[in-house]
Design an enzyme around this catalytic site. Structure first.
Site, PDB file in Angstrom:
ATOM      1  N   LYS A   1      16.029 -25.074   3.003  1.00  0.00           N
ATOM      2  CA  LYS A   1      16.793 -26.131   2.085  1.00  0.00           C
ATOM      3  C   LYS A   1      16.192 -26.422   0.927  1.00  0.00           C
ATOM      4  CE  LYS A   1      20.444 -26.747   5.001  1.00  0.00           C
ATOM      5  NZ  LYS A   1      21.678 -26.325   4.525  1.00  0.00           N
TER       6      LYS A   1
ATOM      7  N   TYR B   1      13.261 -24.846   8.299  1.00  0.00           N
ATOM      8  CA  TYR B   1      14.313 -25.467   7.976  1.00  0.00           C
ATOM      9  C   TYR B   1      14.259 -25.998   6.351  1.00  0.00           C
ATOM     10  CZ  TYR B   1      18.492 -28.465   7.639  1.00  0.00           C
ATOM     11  OH  TYR B   1      19.752 -29.260   7.341  1.00  0.00           O
TER      12      TYR B   1
ATOM     13  N   ALA C   1      11.905 -25.466   4.500  1.00  0.00           N
ATOM     14  CA  ALA C   1      11.755 -24.413   3.166  1.00  0.00           C
ATOM     15  C   ALA C   1      13.287 -23.702   2.993  1.00  0.00           C
ATOM     16  CB  ALA C   1      10.732 -23.588   3.833  1.00  0.00           C
TER      17      ALA C   1
ATOM     18  N   ASP D   1      31.936 -15.153   8.982  1.00  0.00           N
ATOM     19  CA  ASP D   1      30.596 -15.309   8.949  1.00  0.00           C
ATOM     20  C   ASP D   1      30.010 -15.051   7.591  1.00  0.00           C
ATOM     21  OD1 ASP D   1      27.961 -15.052   9.354  1.00  0.00           O
ATOM     22  OD2 ASP D   1      27.981 -13.945  11.351  1.00  0.00           O
ATOM     23  N   ILE D   2      29.343 -16.029   7.265  1.00  0.00           N
ATOM     24  CA  ILE D   2      28.958 -16.000   5.605  1.00  0.00           C
ATOM     25  C   ILE D   2      27.701 -15.377   5.503  1.00  0.00           C
ATOM     26  CG2 ILE D   2      29.893 -18.322   4.952  1.00  0.00           C
ATOM     27  CD1 ILE D   2      26.588 -19.320   4.981  1.00  0.00           C
TER      28      ILE D   2
HETATM   29  N1  NAD Z   1      23.637 -32.863  10.345  1.00  0.00           N
HETATM   30  C1  NAD Z   1      22.297 -33.338   9.879  1.00  0.00           C
HETATM   31  O1  NAD Z   1      21.414 -34.175   9.872  1.00  0.00           O
HETATM   32  C2  NAD Z   1      21.986 -32.436   8.504  1.00  0.00           C
HETATM   33  C3  NAD Z   1      21.271 -32.924   7.443  1.00  0.00           C
HETATM   34  C4  NAD Z   1      20.852 -32.336   6.175  1.00  0.00           C
HETATM   35  C5  NAD Z   1      21.622 -31.460   6.119  1.00  0.00           C
HETATM   36  N2  NAD Z   1      22.652 -30.837   6.971  1.00  0.00           N
HETATM   37  C6  NAD Z   1      23.388 -29.630   6.464  1.00  0.00           C
HETATM   38  O2  NAD Z   1      24.886 -29.818   6.382  1.00  0.00           O
HETATM   39  C7  NAD Z   1      25.549 -28.757   6.610  1.00  0.00           C
HETATM   40  C8  NAD Z   1      26.660 -29.011   7.700  1.00  0.00           C
HETATM   41  O3  NAD Z   1      25.903 -29.346   8.927  1.00  0.00           O
HETATM   42  P1  NAD Z   1      26.395 -30.306  10.297  1.00  0.00           P
HETATM   43  O4  NAD Z   1      25.450 -31.122  10.353  1.00  0.00           O
HETATM   44  O5  NAD Z   1      27.719 -30.603   9.629  1.00  0.00           O
HETATM   45  O6  NAD Z   1      26.331 -29.383  11.266  1.00  0.00           O
HETATM   46  P2  NAD Z   1      27.550 -28.405  12.131  1.00  0.00           P
HETATM   47  O7  NAD Z   1      27.085 -27.769  13.002  1.00  0.00           O
HETATM   48  O8  NAD Z   1      28.573 -29.521  12.457  1.00  0.00           O
HETATM   49  O9  NAD Z   1      28.446 -27.816  11.314  1.00  0.00           O
HETATM   50  C9  NAD Z   1      27.942 -26.374  10.598  1.00  0.00           C
HETATM   51  C10 NAD Z   1      28.820 -25.572  10.709  1.00  0.00           C
HETATM   52  O10 NAD Z   1      28.647 -24.346  10.120  1.00  0.00           O
HETATM   53  C11 NAD Z   1      29.172 -23.219  10.750  1.00  0.00           C
HETATM   54  N3  NAD Z   1      28.297 -22.099  10.505  1.00  0.00           N
HETATM   55  C12 NAD Z   1      27.118 -21.829  10.955  1.00  0.00           C
HETATM   56  N4  NAD Z   1      26.484 -20.670  10.898  1.00  0.00           N
HETATM   57  C13 NAD Z   1      27.780 -19.968   9.998  1.00  0.00           C
HETATM   58  C14 NAD Z   1      27.858 -18.690   9.611  1.00  0.00           C
HETATM   59  N5  NAD Z   1      26.851 -17.886   9.517  1.00  0.00           N
HETATM   60  N6  NAD Z   1      29.158 -18.401   8.850  1.00  0.00           N
HETATM   61  C15 NAD Z   1      29.958 -19.209   8.953  1.00  0.00           C
HETATM   62  N7  NAD Z   1      29.932 -20.549   9.221  1.00  0.00           N
HETATM   63  C16 NAD Z   1      28.707 -21.064  10.038  1.00  0.00           C
HETATM   64  C17 NAD Z   1      29.202 -23.759  12.242  1.00  0.00           C
HETATM   65  O11 NAD Z   1      30.257 -22.981  13.011  1.00  0.00           O
HETATM   66  C18 NAD Z   1      29.559 -25.232  12.135  1.00  0.00           C
HETATM   67  O12 NAD Z   1      31.100 -25.390  12.069  1.00  0.00           O
HETATM   68  C19 NAD Z   1      24.589 -27.721   6.766  1.00  0.00           C
HETATM   69  O13 NAD Z   1      24.054 -26.828   5.866  1.00  0.00           O
HETATM   70  C20 NAD Z   1      23.380 -28.589   7.196  1.00  0.00           C
HETATM   71  O14 NAD Z   1      21.903 -27.705   6.959  1.00  0.00           O
HETATM   72  C21 NAD Z   1      22.947 -31.397   8.068  1.00  0.00           C
END
Ligand code: NAD
Length: 253
Positions: A159, A155, A157, A64-65
């Protein structure tokens, strides 16, 4: 001999990808491994990492980060296993929707804990290794870090903080030879929307509405973003402090 036009791709690199269990983080892991990297894959979900067991060039760790002690232990274990760390991809993240009048304060705190503090905790833990390898940090921001939104202000903010940390850390760490860049993905179908409590219908409506207004008229695929992350992680070029939109033009207007 003429100077190669493409930046040299560093071979045999090793790094950490957080949020590697699913979505963009998993796509990123696969692109990095395809390009010869070894990846220490971190996620808080055991289940999401389970299929990585036995993979060559990948070590999976449940972390957990937001837990600094757990991150320190994982960073030590990764360095022991691979001997060096050349990059970190801060991809683990959380999403939150809701207007100001309704948003729950504890949810906002936990959002910032993951997106901002988690990114800080992980990068800080790996910093000595990154300085010694003259490595790369790649942060995952969002198109809403660049373009304000009425539907998920906190969210956005969180990012925007990630984007600004990228620029500030690039200044701070440049003299140590550490490059710090970030990607700002547009809407991409992954588990993140359902994890944030949206229903399947809400998620598909949101993605449909977004696709209709994005200049390239489609939402993202995790691979769209993963490719740029891999370039920032593996290519040894003169770029630092960049927040690169990977969003079909969404942040333009
Ligand atoms: N999907 C979108 O539309 C989108 C758009 C812009 C940015 N993002 C960003 O991309 C990144 C990846 O997201 P995604 O869309 O692949 O979602 P996702 O939910 O598929 O992946 C996120 C992963 O992070 C892990 N995670 C969450 N909290 C954690 C913690 N405290 N410690 C360790 N692991 C943790 C989750 O278990 C999951 O496997 C994120 O930072 C998200 O904000 C996503």
């Amino acid at each position: 001999m003429s100077t190669p036009v493409l930046a040299p791709r560093r071979e045999g690199l090793t790094g950490v990808v957080t949020g590697a269990g699913t979505g963009i983080g998993r796509a990123c892991l696969e692109v990095l491994v395809d390009h010869g990297a070894r990846v220490d894959a971190w996620d808080r979900s055991d289940e999401a990492l389970a299929d990585l067991a036995g993979r060559k060039d990948v070590a999976a760790r449940t972390v957990d980060i937001t837990d600094a002690a757990a991150v320190a232990a994982a960073a030590a274990a990764a360095q022991k296993q691979w001997d060096r760390i050349d990059f970190v991809v801060n991809c683990a993240g959380a999403f939150l929707v809701g207007p100001l009048a309704e948003v729950n304060v504890e949810s906002v705190r936990s959002l910032f804990d993951v997106n901002v503090l988690g990114t800080t905790i992980v990068t800080q833990a790996l910093l000595p290794a990154l300085k010694s390898s003259k490595g790369a940090v790649v942060n995952v921001a969002s198109s809403v870090a660049l373009k304000p939104t009425a539907s998920n202000a906190h969210y956005a903010a969180s990012k925007a903080a990630v984007a600004h940390l990228t620029r500030c850390w690039a200044l701070e760490l440049g003299p140590d030879g550490v490059r710090v860049n970030s990607v700002a993905p547009g809407p991409t179908p992954t588990a993140i929307y359902r994890t944030a409590g949206m229903s399947a219908e809400q998620e598909s409506m949101l993605l449909r509405e977004r696709a209709a207004t994005i200049p390239l008229r489609r939402v993202g695929d995790p691979i769209d973003t993963a490719r740029w992350i891999a370039r920032f992680a593996l290519e040894d070029d003169w770029t630092t402090g960049v927040v690169l939109p990977v969003d079909g033009g969404m942040s333009l207007g």
